[in-house]
Design a protein around this motif. Structure first.
Motif, PDB file in Angstrom:
ATOM      1  N   ASP A 333      14.040  46.334  71.079  1.00 25.51           N
ATOM      2  CA  ASP A 333      13.571  45.162  70.495  1.00 25.51           C
ATOM      3  C   ASP A 333      14.456  44.362  69.999  1.00 25.51           C
ATOM      4  OD1 ASP A 333      13.948  46.630  68.383  1.00 25.51           O
ATOM      5  OD2 ASP A 333      11.680  46.678  67.642  1.00 25.51           O
ATOM      6  N   ARG A 334      15.569  44.467  70.200  1.00 29.66           N
ATOM      7  CA  ARG A 334      16.654  43.570  69.488  1.00 29.66           C
ATOM      8  C   ARG A 334      16.838  43.910  67.804  1.00 29.66           C
ATOM      9  NH1 ARG A 334      16.994  37.448  70.812  1.00 29.66           N
ATOM     10  NH2 ARG A 334      18.286  37.771  68.901  1.00 29.66           N
ATOM     11  N   SER A 335      16.125  44.956  67.646  1.00 28.57           N
ATOM     12  CA  SER A 335      16.376  45.388  65.940  1.00 28.57           C
ATOM     13  C   SER A 335      17.386  46.370  65.875  1.00 28.57           C
ATOM     14  CB  SER A 335      15.092  45.819  65.591  1.00 28.57           C
ATOM     15  OG  SER A 335      14.734  47.282  66.073  1.00 28.57           O
ATOM     16  N   LEU A 336      17.656  46.546  64.546  1.00 29.60           N
ATOM     17  CA  LEU A 336      19.147  47.266  64.186  1.00 29.60           C
ATOM     18  C   LEU A 336      18.785  48.368  63.344  1.00 29.60           C
ATOM     19  CD1 LEU A 336      22.280  46.719  64.315  1.00 29.60           C
ATOM     20  CD2 LEU A 336      21.931  45.494  62.169  1.00 29.60           C
ATOM     21  N   ASN A 337      19.430  49.444  63.692  1.00 29.86           N
ATOM     22  CA  ASN A 337      19.436  50.666  62.588  1.00 29.86           C
ATOM     23  C   ASN A 337      20.951  50.480  61.714  1.00 29.86           C
ATOM     24  OD1 ASN A 337      17.351  52.061  63.234  1.00 29.86           O
ATOM     25  ND2 ASN A 337      18.208  53.288  64.749  1.00 29.86           N
ATOM     26  N   ALA A 338      20.770  50.253  60.514  1.00 27.14           N
ATOM     27  CA  ALA A 338      21.787  50.201  59.626  1.00 27.14           C
ATOM     28  C   ALA A 338      21.847  51.226  58.477  1.00 27.14           C
ATOM     29  CB  ALA A 338      21.748  48.718  58.659  1.00 27.14           C
ATOM     30  N   ALA A 339      23.065  51.239  57.803  1.00 30.11           N
ATOM     31  CA  ALA A 339      23.282  52.330  56.719  1.00 30.11           C
ATOM     32  C   ALA A 339      22.980  51.812  55.405  1.00 30.11           C
ATOM     33  CB  ALA A 339      24.665  52.940  57.114  1.00 30.11           C
ATOM     34  N   LEU A 340      22.151  52.388  54.614  1.00 28.06           N
ATOM     35  CA  LEU A 340      22.014  52.164  53.211  1.00 28.06           C
ATOM     36  C   LEU A 340      22.883  53.003  52.563  1.00 28.06           C
ATOM     37  CD1 LEU A 340      20.276  50.755  50.983  1.00 28.06           C
ATOM     38  CD2 LEU A 340      18.760  52.622  51.089  1.00 28.06           C
ATOM     39  N   LEU A 341      23.742  52.443  51.749  1.00 30.22           N
ATOM     40  CA  LEU A 341      24.902  53.053  50.939  1.00 30.22           C
ATOM     41  C   LEU A 341      24.451  53.074  49.552  1.00 30.22           C
ATOM     42  CD1 LEU A 341      28.134  51.454  52.876  1.00 30.22           C
ATOM     43  CD2 LEU A 341      26.648  53.630  53.494  1.00 30.22           C
ATOM     44  N   PRO A 342      25.056  53.999  48.744  1.00 32.93           N
ATOM     45  CA  PRO A 342      25.131  53.826  47.433  1.00 32.93           C
ATOM     46  C   PRO A 342      25.546  52.555  46.773  1.00 32.93           C
ATOM     47  CG  PRO A 342      25.774  56.134  47.841  1.00 32.93           C
ATOM     48  CD  PRO A 342      25.569  55.389  49.139  1.00 32.93           C
ATOM     49  N   GLY A 343      24.831  51.989  45.872  1.00 34.58           N
ATOM     50  CA  GLY A 343      25.597  50.801  45.418  1.00 34.58           C
ATOM     51  C   GLY A 343      24.677  49.540  45.767  1.00 34.58           C
ATOM     52  N   ASN A 344      23.631  49.676  46.311  1.00 37.95           N
ATOM     53  CA  ASN A 344      22.659  48.722  47.104  1.00 37.95           C
ATOM     54  C   ASN A 344      23.679  47.984  48.213  1.00 37.95           C
ATOM     55  OD1 ASN A 344      20.255  48.935  45.593  1.00 37.95           O
ATOM     56  ND2 ASN A 344      20.806  48.104  43.921  1.00 37.95           N
ATOM     57  N   ARG A 345      24.212  48.600  48.834  1.00 35.45           N
ATOM     58  CA  ARG A 345      25.044  47.975  50.028  1.00 35.45           C
ATOM     59  C   ARG A 345      24.298  48.607  51.282  1.00 35.45           C
ATOM     60  NH1 ARG A 345      30.227  49.995  49.961  1.00 35.45           N
ATOM     61  NH2 ARG A 345      29.509  51.748  49.282  1.00 35.45           N
ATOM     62  N   VAL A 346      24.663  47.686  52.224  1.00 34.83           N
ATOM     63  CA  VAL A 346      24.033  48.031  53.552  1.00 34.83           C
ATOM     64  C   VAL A 346      25.355  47.843  54.541  1.00 34.83           C
ATOM     65  CG1 VAL A 346      22.859  47.129  55.678  1.00 34.83           C
ATOM     66  CG2 VAL A 346      21.902  47.261  53.272  1.00 34.83           C
ATOM     67  N   SER A 347      25.586  48.865  55.350  1.00 38.15           N
ATOM     68  CA  SER A 347      26.578  48.461  56.508  1.00 38.15           C
ATOM     69  C   SER A 347      25.810  48.318  57.745  1.00 38.15           C
ATOM     70  CB  SER A 347      27.606  49.649  56.684  1.00 38.15           C
ATOM     71  OG  SER A 347      28.249  49.667  57.762  1.00 38.15           O
ATOM     72  N   LEU A 348      26.151  47.047  58.397  1.00 34.79           N
ATOM     73  CA  LEU A 348      25.487  46.752  59.644  1.00 34.79           C
ATOM     74  C   LEU A 348      25.836  47.466  60.500  1.00 34.79           C
ATOM     75  CD1 LEU A 348      25.875  42.875  59.445  1.00 34.79           C
ATOM     76  CD2 LEU A 348      23.892  44.295  58.695  1.00 34.79           C
ATOM     77  N   CYS A 349      26.826  48.578  60.593  1.00 37.42           N
ATOM     78  CA  CYS A 349      27.077  49.412  61.689  1.00 37.42           C
ATOM     79  C   CYS A 349      26.900  50.773  61.023  1.00 37.42           C
ATOM     80  CB  CYS A 349      28.619  49.281  62.049  1.00 37.42           C
ATOM     81  SG  CYS A 349      29.161  50.551  63.063  1.00 37.42           S
ATOM     82  N   ASP A 350      26.084  51.582  61.431  1.00 41.34           N
ATOM     83  CA  ASP A 350      25.578  52.552  60.795  1.00 41.34           C
ATOM     84  C   ASP A 350      26.462  54.049  61.168  1.00 41.34           C
ATOM     85  OD1 ASP A 350      25.107  53.304  63.440  1.00 41.34           O
ATOM     86  OD2 ASP A 350      22.986  53.941  63.266  1.00 41.34           O
ATOM     87  N   ILE A 351      27.753  53.549  61.575  1.00 42.11           N
ATOM     88  CA  ILE A 351      28.745  54.799  61.727  1.00 42.11           C
ATOM     89  C   ILE A 351      29.926  54.451  61.161  1.00 42.11           C
ATOM     90  CG2 ILE A 351      27.649  56.025  63.438  1.00 42.11           C
ATOM     91  CD1 ILE A 351      29.818  54.800  65.474  1.00 42.11           C
ATOM     92  N   ASN A 352      29.931  53.057  60.526  1.00 37.33           N
ATOM     93  CA  ASN A 352      31.133  52.687  59.728  1.00 37.33           C
ATOM     94  C   ASN A 352      30.967  52.263  58.588  1.00 37.33           C
ATOM     95  OD1 ASN A 352      33.606  51.134  58.893  1.00 37.33           O
ATOM     96  ND2 ASN A 352      34.179  50.872  60.963  1.00 37.33           N
ATOM     97  N   PHE A 353      31.202  52.859  57.245  1.00 35.95           N
ATOM     98  CA  PHE A 353      30.756  52.527  56.039  1.00 35.95           C
ATOM     99  C   PHE A 353      31.711  52.008  55.178  1.00 35.95           C
ATOM    100  CE2 PHE A 353      28.371  56.717  56.422  1.00 35.95           C
ATOM    101  CZ  PHE A 353      27.563  56.486  57.334  1.00 35.95           C
ATOM    102  N   THR A 354      32.953  51.574  55.827  1.00 39.79           N
ATOM    103  CA  THR A 354      33.998  50.989  55.051  1.00 39.79           C
ATOM    104  C   THR A 354      34.442  49.654  55.513  1.00 39.79           C
ATOM    105  OG1 THR A 354      35.650  52.176  56.507  1.00 39.79           O
ATOM    106  CG2 THR A 354      34.903  53.408  54.444  1.00 39.79           C
ATOM    107  N   GLU A 355      34.105  49.354  56.746  1.00 39.37           N
ATOM    108  CA  GLU A 355      34.751  47.817  57.350  1.00 39.37           C
ATOM    109  C   GLU A 355      34.368  46.784  56.506  1.00 39.37           C
ATOM    110  OE1 GLU A 355      36.269  44.620  59.017  1.00 39.37           O
ATOM    111  OE2 GLU A 355      36.993  46.828  59.231  1.00 39.37           O
ATOM    112  N   PRO A 356      35.115  46.079  55.862  1.00 41.08           N
ATOM    113  CA  PRO A 356      34.376  45.118  54.959  1.00 41.08           C
ATOM    114  C   PRO A 356      33.566  43.774  55.604  1.00 41.08           C
ATOM    115  CG  PRO A 356      36.793  45.245  54.577  1.00 41.08           C
ATOM    116  CD  PRO A 356      36.425  45.975  55.728  1.00 41.08           C
TER     117      PRO A 356
END
Length: 433
Positions: A333-356
């Protein structure tokens, strides 16, 4: 895998034992040609085979279109867009602490970084539900490290999710956890059952295979303990238990055997094979070998009443539906699974937690939903993609792969995997896609 020949400069022609399959790499139409029709096609047109192919839309002539541009035109015609509409699911990274030290893990574990706090978890879940007010479903996946180390946060988050679902009119919360299975208390098991969890156990095969890359921090294997815990999970009512299998040097060449063991010995009927991602700037497995093995493993699972899902299914789905299957970073449905990280940060790629370029704060995402475009795939980023038969199945490297390899040129093994996968799919006659 043989390199396919071209027909009329437009269609890829796969040949085997005197027979052939023609594939339109953009429209994804395909047609089987038996040996008599192959001989007829070599005659002076118009033969009966030429006329039959024309009736199916396979014709010579016409402009020599740029396949990359033709694919972009088709995507526009189908209304397919690489930019996500909203975040509908969160992979919640509770901690980077782990009781195992898997050699291939894409997460930096046991670094000493702080775990997620209750306030951070509350803020992240509030964001998720407010973004999905009135929707049928949101998904929450607990992740780590080993997420059960912070079972207190899982329990807190599940209770809060129910409250938020009522507040925002979300009909259903789909809950999953990815775990190595080495720690399972009665309290955790009761909680998983109460919330009808989907549980993904990370297992790469029998002990001799699994222990090659997956050991406890002290250096010992945990296979006996994991097997006992898997049995408890399988026996529990209301749980959906499956296996997350990672292709490695230890199980390549034995994937079908591995899947038979997972289904027969562990009793896990659902096997999900993780997509290989480049580490140290390159793929760690041979792409063509992996494609062949995934197909054999798929048949092994089906033969035992199980199901195996992998990137191979993208090729099957593309040929079955005649729709490009390029945007693996999004849901249907064109929605996204993202990653919620400590520090109130979200990674738009849920398998890459470091790419700025993937990282944002919750406030930034609230203020500018257009930031979601930062994970959108650039289709066919290099001219060579236009010469690839898997153009509409692969479409070139994802943003994550581009970040990992440091450029937009696909890894050769990635190309070999997708071209081999497509050849397997066009010849598949099992009827089990």
């Amino acid at each position: 895998m043989a390199v396919p020949r071209m027909l009329w400069g437009k269609y890829f022609r796969y040949e085997r034992a005197g027979e052939a399959v023609l594939l339109d790499p953009v429209g994804l139409d395909s047609v089987f040609i038996d040996s008599g029709e192959v001989r007829d096609l070599a005659g002076v047109p118009p033969t009966a085979t030429h006329e039959a192919l024309a009736g199916l839309g396979f014709t010579p002539g016409g402009p020599a279109a740029d396949r990359r541009e033709a694919l972009h035109d088709r995507l526009r015609h189908l209304g397919l867009d690489a930019v996500p509409r909203r975040i509908s699911g969160l992979r919640v990274v509770l901690t980077d602490r782990c009781n195992m030290a898997c050699t291939y893990c894409f997460v930096d574990t046991n670094t000493g970084k702080p775990d997620m706090t209750e306030d951070e978890l509350s803020d992240g879940l509030e964001f998720l539900f407010e973004q999905n007010a009135g929707q049928e479903e949101v998904s929450v996946q607990w992740f780590g490290g080993e997420p059960t180390i912070r079972f207190d946060l899982m329990r807190y988050g599940d209770r809060l999710a129910d409250t938020l679902a009522d507040r925002y009119g979300v009909a259903r919360v789909r809950r999953t956890v990815v775990t190595n299975g080495a720690r399972l208390t009665d309290e955790v098991l009761d909680h998983l059952v109460a919330y009808e969890y989907g549980v993904g156990i990370s297992v790469d095969g029998p002990p001799g295979i699994n222990s090659a890359n997956r050991l406890l921090l002290g250096g010992r294997p945990a296979d006996d303990r994991i097997r006992r815990n898997v049995a408890r999970l399988v026996e529990a009512e209301g749980l959906h238990v499956g296996c997350n299998l990672t292709p490695t040097a230890a199980n390549i060449g034995r994937l079908a055997e591995t899947v038979r063991w997972i289904v027969d010995d562990l009793g896990l009927k659902f096997v999900y094979v993780n997509t290989p991602i480049p580490t140290a700037g390159r793929w760690q497995v041979k792409g063509a070998d992996l494609a062949k093995e995934l197909y054999e493993a798929r048949l092994a699972a089906l033969g035992r009443g199980g199901m195996l899902f992998s990137v191979l299914d993208r090729a099957f789905q593309a040929l079955d539906t005649r729709r490009p299957m390029l945007f693996d970073h999004m849901q249907g449905d064109r929605s996204l699974n993202a990653a919620l990280l400590p520090g109130n940060r979200v990674s738009l790629c849920d398998i890459n937690f470091t790419e700025p370029s993937f990282l944002h704060t919750l406030d930034e995402l609230r203020a500018d939903p257009g930031l979601l475009a930062g994970v959108a795939k650039e289709v066919a980023p290099v001219p060579e993609c236009g010469d690839c038969p898997a153009l509409a199945v692969c479409g070139g490297p994802s943003r994550n792969e581009q970040a990992l390899v440091g450029g937009d040129t696909p890894d050769p093994e990635m190309c070999a995997f997708y071209t081999s996968t497509l050849e397997i799919a066009v010849w598949d006659d099992t009827g089990v896609q």
